[in-house]
Design a protein around this motif. Sequence first.
Motif, PDB file in Angstrom:
ATOM      1  N   LYS A 182       0.827  -1.222   0.000  1.00  0.00           N
ATOM      2  CA  LYS A 182       0.000   0.000   0.000  1.00  0.00           C
ATOM      3  C   LYS A 182       0.855   1.263   0.000  1.00  0.00           C
ATOM      4  N   HIS A 183       0.214   2.402  -0.220  1.00  0.00           N
ATOM      5  CA  HIS A 183       0.911   3.689  -0.235  1.00  0.00           C
ATOM      6  C   HIS A 183       1.366   4.045   1.182  1.00  0.00           C
ATOM      7  N   ILE A 184       2.503   4.727   1.259  1.00  0.00           N
ATOM      8  CA  ILE A 184       3.076   5.060   2.563  1.00  0.00           C
ATOM      9  C   ILE A 184       2.097   5.874   3.440  1.00  0.00           C
ATOM     10  N   ASP A 185       1.307   6.740   2.835  1.00  0.00           N
ATOM     11  CA  ASP A 185       0.353   7.522   3.645  1.00  0.00           C
ATOM     12  C   ASP A 185      -0.739   6.627   4.231  1.00  0.00           C
ATOM     13  N   GLU A 186      -1.163   5.663   3.427  1.00  0.00           N
ATOM     14  CA  GLU A 186      -2.161   4.706   3.901  1.00  0.00           C
ATOM     15  C   GLU A 186      -1.562   3.890   5.057  1.00  0.00           C
ATOM     16  N   ALA A 187      -0.300   3.544   4.916  1.00  0.00           N
ATOM     17  CA  ALA A 187       0.367   2.760   5.965  1.00  0.00           C
ATOM     18  C   ALA A 187       0.538   3.598   7.235  1.00  0.00           C
ATOM     19  N   ARG A 188       0.851   4.873   7.045  1.00  0.00           N
ATOM     20  CA  ARG A 188       0.964   5.760   8.221  1.00  0.00           C
ATOM     21  C   ARG A 188      -0.385   5.849   8.931  1.00  0.00           C
ATOM     22  N   GLY A 189      -1.442   5.958   8.127  1.00  0.00           N
ATOM     23  CA  GLY A 189      -2.792   6.012   8.706  1.00  0.00           C
ATOM     24  C   GLY A 189      -3.106   4.735   9.466  1.00  0.00           C
ATOM     25  N   GLU A 190      -2.656   3.617   8.918  1.00  0.00           N
ATOM     26  CA  GLU A 190      -2.898   2.328   9.582  1.00  0.00           C
ATOM     27  C   GLU A 190      -2.233   2.290  10.961  1.00  0.00           C
ATOM     28  N   VAL A 191      -0.984   2.755  11.022  1.00  0.00           N
ATOM     29  CA  VAL A 191      -0.274   2.730  12.313  1.00  0.00           C
ATOM     30  C   VAL A 191      -0.959   3.702  13.290  1.00  0.00           C
ATOM     31  N   ARG A 192      -1.404   4.836  12.771  1.00  0.00           N
ATOM     32  CA  ARG A 192      -2.100   5.814  13.628  1.00  0.00           C
ATOM     33  C   ARG A 192      -3.342   5.158  14.246  1.00  0.00           C
ATOM     34  N   ARG A 193      -4.096   4.413  13.411  1.00  0.00           N
ATOM     35  CA  ARG A 193      -5.307   3.745  13.924  1.00  0.00           C
ATOM     36  C   ARG A 193      -4.962   2.698  14.981  1.00  0.00           C
ATOM     37  N   ALA A 194      -3.829   2.016  14.782  1.00  0.00           N
ATOM     38  CA  ALA A 194      -3.409   1.023  15.783  1.00  0.00           C
ATOM     39  C   ALA A 194      -3.159   1.749  17.111  1.00  0.00           C
ATOM     40  N   ILE A 195      -2.461   2.870  17.034  1.00  0.00           N
ATOM     41  CA  ILE A 195      -2.138   3.611  18.257  1.00  0.00           C
ATOM     42  C   ILE A 195      -3.423   4.136  18.910  1.00  0.00           C
ATOM     43  N   GLU A 196      -4.351   4.616  18.094  1.00  0.00           N
ATOM     44  CA  GLU A 196      -5.619   5.122  18.659  1.00  0.00           C
ATOM     45  C   GLU A 196      -6.362   4.033  19.431  1.00  0.00           C
ATOM     46  N   ASN A 197      -6.228   2.796  18.965  1.00  0.00           N
ATOM     47  CA  ASN A 197      -6.885   1.705  19.698  1.00  0.00           C
ATOM     48  C   ASN A 197      -6.213   1.436  21.037  1.00  0.00           C
ATOM     49  N   VAL A 198      -4.904   1.642  21.112  1.00  0.00           N
ATOM     50  CA  VAL A 198      -4.229   1.507  22.410  1.00  0.00           C
ATOM     51  C   VAL A 198      -4.741   2.616  23.346  1.00  0.00           C
ATOM     52  N   GLU A 199      -4.853   3.820  22.795  1.00  0.00           N
ATOM     53  CA  GLU A 199      -5.347   4.945  23.609  1.00  0.00           C
ATOM     54  C   GLU A 199      -6.768   4.680  24.112  1.00  0.00           C
ATOM     55  N   ALA A 200      -7.615   4.194  23.201  1.00  0.00           N
ATOM     56  CA  ALA A 200      -9.011   3.944  23.596  1.00  0.00           C
ATOM     57  C   ALA A 200      -9.086   2.831  24.643  1.00  0.00           C
ATOM     58  N   ALA A 201      -8.188   1.845  24.522  1.00  0.00           N
ATOM     59  CA  ALA A 201      -8.197   0.729  25.486  1.00  0.00           C
ATOM     60  C   ALA A 201      -7.809   1.222  26.882  1.00  0.00           C
ATOM     61  N   ILE A 202      -6.950   2.216  26.930  1.00  0.00           N
ATOM     62  CA  ILE A 202      -6.560   2.768  28.235  1.00  0.00           C
ATOM     63  C   ILE A 202      -7.801   3.378  28.911  1.00  0.00           C
ATOM     64  N   GLY A 203      -8.572   4.121  28.124  1.00  0.00           N
ATOM     65  CA  GLY A 203      -9.804   4.700  28.672  1.00  0.00           C
ATOM     66  C   GLY A 203     -10.796   3.617  29.071  1.00  0.00           C
TER      67      GLY A 203
END
Length: 492
Positions: A103-124
């Motif tokens: 995939k395109h690097i921007d799409e991949a960056r977005g994917e990693v961002r979403r992974a991190i957001e799920n860690v953040e949401a899990a903390i809450g």
Amino acid sequence: MALLKEVKEYYGDVELYIDGEFRKSESDNFMEVMNPALDKPIGRVPFATPEEVDEAVDAAVAAFERWRDVPVPNRVQYLFRMKEVLERHKEEIARIIVQNHGKHIDEARGEVRRAIENVEAAIGAAYILAKGEALDQVAPSIDEYVVREPLGAFVIISPFNFPVMVPFWFMPYALAVGATVVIKPSEITPIPFYWVNKLLDEVGLPPGVVNVVYGRAEVGERLITHPDIQGVAFVGSTAVARKIYELAGRHGKRVLLQAGAKNYSVVMPDADMDRAATNLISSFFGNTGQRCLANAVLVPVGDAYQKIVPKFVELAKGMKLGYGLDEDVDMTPLVSRKALERVHRYIEIGLEEGARLTLDGRNPVVDGYPDGYFIGPTIFEDVTPDMRIAQEEIFGPVASIIKAESLDEAIEMANSTIYGNASSIFTSSGRVAREFRRRIKAGNIGINVGIAAPMAFYPFAGMKESFFGVIHGQITSVHFFTDTKVVIERWW
Ligand code: NAD
């Protein structure tokens, strides 16, 4: 501008992660993992042996009682560290995703961002959603309350198209509530999660809380049917989800199965056509159509047809194909040669069914990447709702266009497939948007949004055969990994 091309050229043999240790698989069954833009191997993935699968489950089961006893504020510290490690390495992870998935690097960056957001949401979620409820004095001297408890060890099985994000739709929530996991990433794109796994090792989780094994159906089925496994969170195709649903049912396991899609996008005559066209291009052809939320069928209503289709086709024609690590390309290859053959087959089917091939993306010439699994944007007009290209998931950059005379007809078409993952409408009428939202049978609705991707702190799942189970993914998976007990207590 061309970026640094590789983090590494070759990643060697993917290792299993069992009870806090990386180890080479004893298996004599390995598969080559490819870079789809270059058609070059970048490593090998083992298909774990039955003994290794059982050891991973044993480790998760043994770790469970200790892990659930770790106080919640302490458990959450591991998730904070997980976020920090992922943030620090996000660019390198994104590049490895590009190397393996294409995939395109921007799409991949977005994917990693979403992974991190799920860690953040899990903390809450650890503090808020996992909390029970209490009512004082339900009877004289009697109080009643609910406690939410983790159930044990779970399996997570993920698809090729979001190799890092999808395990994070579940794993951080399982950990937050005190459950343990065995993860089985896709055998087609195992390297990004293998790399993330190496980084997660820095987090210092107690051994056995997270285990990772690799393989295909046999490994997945052995995990699911293991007597000590509580349930399976799966993301992948509907054909496999159906099988797992039956298998898990026979073995008494919980399921959360997010499956395939055929997403319709309706354009009304009153839509902002320029904005709609740009949005639709990204939805149909972004990630080369390999998103479960990608639009696959465009339904212009009435004279929206003349307004949107020429713009859509023009923009599609202008898309530049290339390697995902080059920032200035628009479209990248499909994940595998097999996927390319499948998409070519569907284009043949469309032609046999009598659809008109307005834009043929087959066999493009891509400068510098002659061996990649490329196909350009492909557009069919004169499609009818009964055609296979209007009903079946192609999972590639193929748009089918069907004209509708009214909103009613468009909604009927969008609801006609076995799938119900997502659906979008482009309109400037709130009344029309509301009616669409209420009548569409899909789990994710876009209103002037082509890719209706819920944020981590919202549930994520489809309807009909796009989903099997009851509890949805992302933040709501807290309920999947736990159960409640009611306590009725008298002190006198
Ligand atoms: P797939 O179904 O072929 O494989 C998914 C995973 O299941 C892989 O890890 C695979 O090894 C494993 N598997 C295969 N057979 C199995 C079995 N019998 N038992 C247990 N595990 C088994 O899917 P894919 O091609 O990797 O991914 C693409 C599909 O995923 C598309 O259909 C897409 O729509 C879907 N998808 C859905 C969502 C969603 O949220 N609904 C998100 C992403 C992808």
